[in-house]
Design an enzyme around this catalytic site. Sequence first.
Site, PDB file in Angstrom:
ATOM      1  N   ASP A   1       3.331 -30.372   9.871  1.00  0.00           N
ATOM      2  CA  ASP A   1       4.197 -29.200  10.018  1.00  0.00           C
ATOM      3  C   ASP A   1       5.679 -29.525   9.872  1.00  0.00           C
ATOM      4  O   ASP A   1       6.527 -28.796  10.371  1.00  0.00           O
ATOM      5  CB  ASP A   1       3.946 -28.514  11.359  1.00  0.00           C
ATOM      6  CG  ASP A   1       4.165 -29.445  12.546  1.00  0.00           C
ATOM      7  OD1 ASP A   1       4.515 -30.616  12.333  1.00  0.00           O
ATOM      8  OD2 ASP A   1       3.977 -28.993  13.690  1.00  0.00           O
TER       9      ASP A   1
ATOM     10  N   GLU B   1      14.248 -26.839  15.928  1.00  0.00           N
ATOM     11  CA  GLU B   1      14.221 -25.753  14.953  1.00  0.00           C
ATOM     12  C   GLU B   1      14.540 -24.406  15.588  1.00  0.00           C
ATOM     13  O   GLU B   1      14.247 -24.175  16.774  1.00  0.00           O
ATOM     14  CB  GLU B   1      12.826 -25.659  14.319  1.00  0.00           C
ATOM     15  CG  GLU B   1      12.382 -26.918  13.620  1.00  0.00           C
ATOM     16  CD  GLU B   1      10.911 -26.902  13.244  1.00  0.00           C
ATOM     17  OE1 GLU B   1      10.557 -27.558  12.252  1.00  0.00           O
ATOM     18  OE2 GLU B   1      10.115 -26.247  13.952  1.00  0.00           O
TER      19      GLU B   1
END
Length: 351
Positions: free
Chosen positions: A237, A66
Amino acid sequence: MSKLSPSDKAYVPFVSVDNMMKLIHSIGIEQMLTGLADYIEEDFKRWELFDKTPRVASHSAEGVIELMPTSDGEVYGFKYVNGHPMNTREGLQTVTAFGLLADVASGYPVLLSEMTILTALRTAATSALVARYLAPKSAHTMAMIGNGAQSEFQSLAMRAIVGITTVRLFDIDRAATQKTAKNLAGLGLDVVECTSAEAAIEGAQIITTCTADKQYATILTDNMIGAGVHINAIGGDCPGKTELAPAILKRADIFVEFPPQTRIEGEIQQMPEDHPVTELWQVMTGAATGRTSATQITLFDSVGFATEDFSALRYVRDKIQYTEFFQDLDMLADPDDPRDLFGMVRRAAPQ
């Protein structure tokens, strides 16, 4: 915050893993956790200044990579981070990261830092900061379910910022619990090793879940959660990864960082799109209420957001000034004539 400017020689300060550890020990780990929480709170209170976007994620069967960008209009920051739960089987970290700050006016980087350790610190600081707003005021015991790399940081942050005195540990891997208990020994907490999640939450006013498997999991069931507790759910998450039974979400008042991201990645991915949540920045500025009663169940559906990394990097840049805990990286081309980059390359040819 004051405007950041590139150095005269266009070198970029770099904080390595070794220097990050030296910085932590020079400050003190609990003092650093408290300082990070102060910076994170300050930036939450000026939330409306920031560019906000869900992180840019590249998912695979093994995990996720990410980028997490944001800017307050004067300074730009981003973090590169991965999450690969199976890495520990190969002796690798589940999470690794690095981050950067840049001057918006020039575009020049002004800090490059390791963020594997710093992410653990900022995640723990955020958890404890939120608990200070949402947990029962008399909270003294935390259940720490999932005793991996985050568990010690979470425990110490709750001690330093919230004032807990006891942490009750459980992990399906007994060795992980023993590791955490050993690491926390002598650090001011009463540490209790438990043999089940049910045993761990006995007498706890704060329940932290931090497990790693990338799957829809039920670490806490509805019948395990009594009135008045604060749940700090930090393990779920990413899409397809949760820890709490949906019935808990229906009973709790849920607080989130950035709803467009949390609805994709957090516990509330299990709920309808219109399921009500409260944004943390609103609680911290007084625009919304947090805990309102002794029987209320509060839930921090934590997925991590770019402003928290921005705050952490900002803290580090302030703290390394006038220290030896960084090195200058020659990573920016700096020709005498900005229009003559080729000439700079040509003059560097071996004679």
